[in-house]
Design a protein around this motif. Structure first.
Motif, short mmCIF file in Angstrom:
data_model
loop_
_atom_site.label_atom_id
_atom_site.label_comp_id
_atom_site.label_asym_id
_atom_site.label_seq_id
_atom_site.Cartn_x
_atom_site.Cartn_y
_atom_site.Cartn_z
N ASP A 92 0.85 -1.19 0.00
CA ASP A 92 0.00 0.00 0.00
C ASP A 92 0.89 1.24 0.00
OD1 ASP A 92 -1.83 2.01 0.30
OD2 ASP A 92 -2.81 1.18 2.07
N LYS A 93 1.37 1.62 -1.17
CA LYS A 93 2.29 2.76 -1.27
C LYS A 93 1.56 4.09 -1.13
CE LYS A 93 5.94 0.54 -3.94
NZ LYS A 93 6.89 0.63 -5.07
N GLU A 94 0.22 4.05 -1.19
CA GLU A 94 -0.54 5.28 -1.05
C GLU A 94 -0.64 5.72 0.42
OE1 GLU A 94 -5.05 7.01 -1.97
OE2 GLU A 94 -4.37 5.13 -2.88
N ASN A 95 -0.75 4.76 1.32
CA ASN A 95 -0.95 5.09 2.74
C ASN A 95 0.22 4.75 3.65
OD1 ASN A 95 -3.85 5.95 2.61
ND2 ASN A 95 -4.10 3.86 1.83
N MET A 96 1.18 4.02 3.15
CA MET A 96 2.31 3.61 3.97
C MET A 96 3.60 4.21 3.40
SD MET A 96 0.67 1.81 6.15
CE MET A 96 1.93 0.96 7.12
N PRO A 97 4.58 4.54 4.24
CA PRO A 97 4.57 4.41 5.70
C PRO A 97 3.73 5.52 6.35
CG PRO A 97 6.60 5.45 5.02
CD PRO A 97 5.87 5.07 3.75
N LEU A 98 3.48 5.38 7.64
CA LEU A 98 2.65 6.33 8.37
C LEU A 98 3.42 7.60 8.74
CD1 LEU A 98 0.74 3.84 10.70
CD2 LEU A 98 0.00 4.81 8.51
N TYR A 99 4.75 7.57 8.61
CA TYR A 99 5.60 8.74 8.82
C TYR A 99 6.93 8.43 8.14
CZ TYR A 99 7.43 5.66 12.44
OH TYR A 99 7.94 4.57 13.09
N GLU A 100 7.77 9.44 7.97
CA GLU A 100 9.08 9.25 7.36
C GLU A 100 10.15 9.16 8.44
OE1 GLU A 100 9.78 8.66 4.25
OE2 GLU A 100 7.72 8.91 3.53
N GLU A 101 11.13 8.33 8.19
CA GLU A 101 12.22 8.17 9.15
C GLU A 101 12.88 9.51 9.48
OE1 GLU A 101 16.64 6.61 8.60
OE2 GLU A 101 15.22 4.92 8.52
N LYS A 121 13.37 0.01 0.24
CA LYS A 121 12.36 0.62 1.12
C LYS A 121 11.04 -0.13 1.10
CE LYS A 121 11.88 4.98 1.79
NZ LYS A 121 11.61 6.42 1.66
N ASP A 122 10.97 -1.24 0.39
CA ASP A 122 9.68 -1.93 0.25
C ASP A 122 9.12 -2.38 1.60
OD1 ASP A 122 9.78 -1.53 -2.43
OD2 ASP A 122 10.23 -3.61 -2.97
N TYR A 123 9.97 -2.64 2.57
CA TYR A 123 9.49 -3.06 3.88
C TYR A 123 8.63 -1.99 4.55
CZ TYR A 123 13.15 -0.04 5.82
OH TYR A 123 13.93 1.04 6.14
N GLN A 124 8.73 -0.74 4.09
CA GLN A 124 7.94 0.35 4.65
C GLN A 124 6.53 0.44 4.07
OE1 GLN A 124 9.95 4.12 4.36
NE2 GLN A 124 11.70 3.47 5.59
N PHE A 125 6.29 -0.24 2.96
CA PHE A 125 5.03 -0.06 2.23
C PHE A 125 4.01 -1.16 2.47
CE2 PHE A 125 8.16 2.03 -0.81
CZ PHE A 125 7.92 3.30 -0.31
N LEU A 126 4.28 -2.04 3.42
CA LEU A 126 3.35 -3.15 3.67
C LEU A 126 2.36 -2.78 4.76
CD1 LEU A 126 5.79 -6.18 3.46
CD2 LEU A 126 4.00 -5.58 1.85
N ARG A 127 1.10 -3.09 4.49
CA ARG A 127 0.01 -2.81 5.44
C ARG A 127 -0.65 -4.12 5.82
NH1 ARG A 127 -5.19 -2.46 4.33
NH2 ARG A 127 -4.83 -2.12 2.09
N TRP A 128 -1.01 -4.25 7.11
CA TRP A 128 -1.67 -5.46 7.59
C TRP A 128 -3.16 -5.40 7.26
CZ3 TRP A 128 -0.77 -10.22 8.52
CH2 TRP A 128 -1.62 -11.00 9.29
N GLN A 129 -3.64 -6.44 6.57
CA GLN A 129 -5.05 -6.52 6.17
C GLN A 129 -5.69 -7.74 6.82
OE1 GLN A 129 -7.21 -4.49 4.11
NE2 GLN A 129 -8.55 -5.88 5.23
N PRO A 130 -6.49 -7.55 7.88
CA PRO A 130 -7.19 -8.68 8.48
C PRO A 130 -8.16 -9.31 7.49
CG PRO A 130 -7.23 -6.78 9.95
CD PRO A 130 -6.73 -6.30 8.62
#
Length: 428
Positions: A92-101, A121-130
């Motif tokens: 989810d590159k639109e909403n992630m990450p929630l802040y910048e380092e 940086k791909d590890y920053q763009f993953l969102r958890w989807q229940p």
């Protein structure tokens, strides 16, 4: 004369009527404030555009299914069919990450992976989807308002400190520089004070929760690590007055040796020590912590959370990698639907946690981050961290030999832990 007599007769009646009205008014005011305070809390947050979860805010106590407890901070309830800890990771590159380092000055150099040279940086763009539902979006404004006049406390080791740092990174941008102060301590209390909110967000270093001989000396030899039985108040005095507490303890128990459990005091000339396996010693710490919570925290105003173990990724053969590999150079999460996440967990410890929490006489909210974190082999700091000591030529020649497959980059996985904390706090 008759008129004066009539007025004198009316005076006692007027006095009684006035007293009755006053009594009813006082009684009603107490009823109103007790019955409708949850309504006012919902009204307070209504303008913040929060999740549409049902406004119930009730949770059954484990071990006492017949009683329901209204939980502080709750403004809704997660649907019963929604297990927020079961799901999948999505890009989810639109909403992630929630802040910048670079925007968060509080992240320690052991967790600033981009600053330390990580190329991806791909590890920053993953969102958890229940499965079957969505997590409510983390609302920093809502969280800050809930913390007004309160203390949020994280207790445990360096792993939960990462979650603490994630939380203050999620919130601090909404507070002007003049409205906050930060005091850091290596082996005690770290505090972000939010002056305009009269609130603090704190971390307390207590890797075993009980007093231990590594509280001030984390480099103690693994076989010499000792916990002090019956010493929960040693650290507990720092937890008093907290409104939200998040406990976590795990990795320091996994020494490979039996743990030394001290029955007397560290100052005793002759020390009485019992050797216990990790599960037995862990149970002592859990029982002591839950007993402390029951003695010192008011469930009508305080929320207590316990976070499950943070998994490590020390052997890549467990997810189909090289026999002698680990998390080094991993850039994608585990995607195999048949992957057994329990390979990176210590099930016997998890069983102890579940058994002891189920006996608690006060509500404990359990954050089960183990399974969802087990898929994130790429989210560790690996070699992209400031080392605690200079690296040897041998280490530099073999990067995987010093790759950190325990701690996590920020921003990253631990922001999701706080999204789950946010959900369980407001929508239990």
């Amino acid at each position: 004369m008759n008129q004066i007599v009539r007025e004198n007769r009316l005076l006692p009646l007027i006095f009684v009527l006035f007293a009755l009205i006053s009594f009813v008014a006082i009684l009603y005011s107490h009823e109103f404030s007790w019955d409708f305070s949850p309504f006012h809390r919902r009204q307070q947050f209504a303008s913040l555009n929060v999740s549409p979860y049902s406004p119930v805010g009730l949770e059954h106590k484990k071990g006492n299914k017949d009683r329901e407890t209204t939980l502080p901070f709750a403004i809704g309830k997660t649907p019963e069919e929604c297990d927020i800890f079961s799901g999948k990771w999505v890009i989810d590159k639109e909403n992630m990450p929630l802040y910048e380092e670079s925007e968060c000055p509080y992240i320690e150099p052991q967790l600033t992976c981009q600053q330390q040279g990580r190329p991806d940086k791909d590890y920053q763009f993953l969102r958890w989807q229940p499965h079957g539902c969505n997590l409510p979006k983390f609302n920093a404004t809502m969280m800050l308002e809930a913390l007004r006049g309160k203390k949020l406390l994280f207790v445990g080791d360096s792993l939960i400190k990462g979650q603490y740092l994630s939380m203050i990174c999620l919130l601090h941008r909404l507070v002007p520089a003049t409205g906050k102060s930060f005091k850091k301590s290596m082996f005690s209390i770290t505090v972000l004070k939010l002056k305009d909110y009269n609130a603090t967000i704190e971390f307390h270093w207590a890797p075993f929760l009980l007093e231990s001989n590594v509280d001030d000396d984390p480099n103690k030899n693994l076989s010499e690590r000792t916990i002090h039985k019956g010493s929960i108040d040693t650290h507990g005095k720092y937890w008093e007055g907290a409104d939200i507490v998040v406990f976590s303890t795990y990795i320091w128990w996994m020494t490979g040796f039996k743990l030394k459990v001290l029955k007397g005091s560290f100052t005793d000339e002759v020390k009485e020590i019992e050797m216990l396996n990790a599960e037995e010693a862990y149970r002592i710490a859990m029982q002591s912590t839950l007993d402390w919570v029951e003695r010192n925290m008011d469930p009508k105003r305080t929320r207590v959370f316990f976070t499950s173990m943070s998994p490590t990724h020390l052997r890549s053969i467990r997810w189909g990698g090289e026999p002698d590999g680990n998390c080094y150079n991993e850039t994608t999460p585990i995607q195999d639907p048949e992957y057994d996440w329990r390979l990176n967990a210590h099930e016997s410890i998890m069983q102890v946690v579940d058994e002891e929490i189920s006996k608690s006489r006060v509500p404990i909210s359990f954050l089960n981050i183990t399974r969802l974190s087990s898929y994130r082999k790429e989210a560790h700091t690996q070699i992209y961290k400031k080392p605690w000591s200079p690296l040897t030529p041998e280490q530099l020649a073999n990067p995987k030999s010093y790759a950190d497959c325990m701690h996590w980059c920020l921003p990253g996985l631990q922001d999701t832990w706080n999204e789950l904390l946010f959900t369980k706090l407001f929508y239990p």
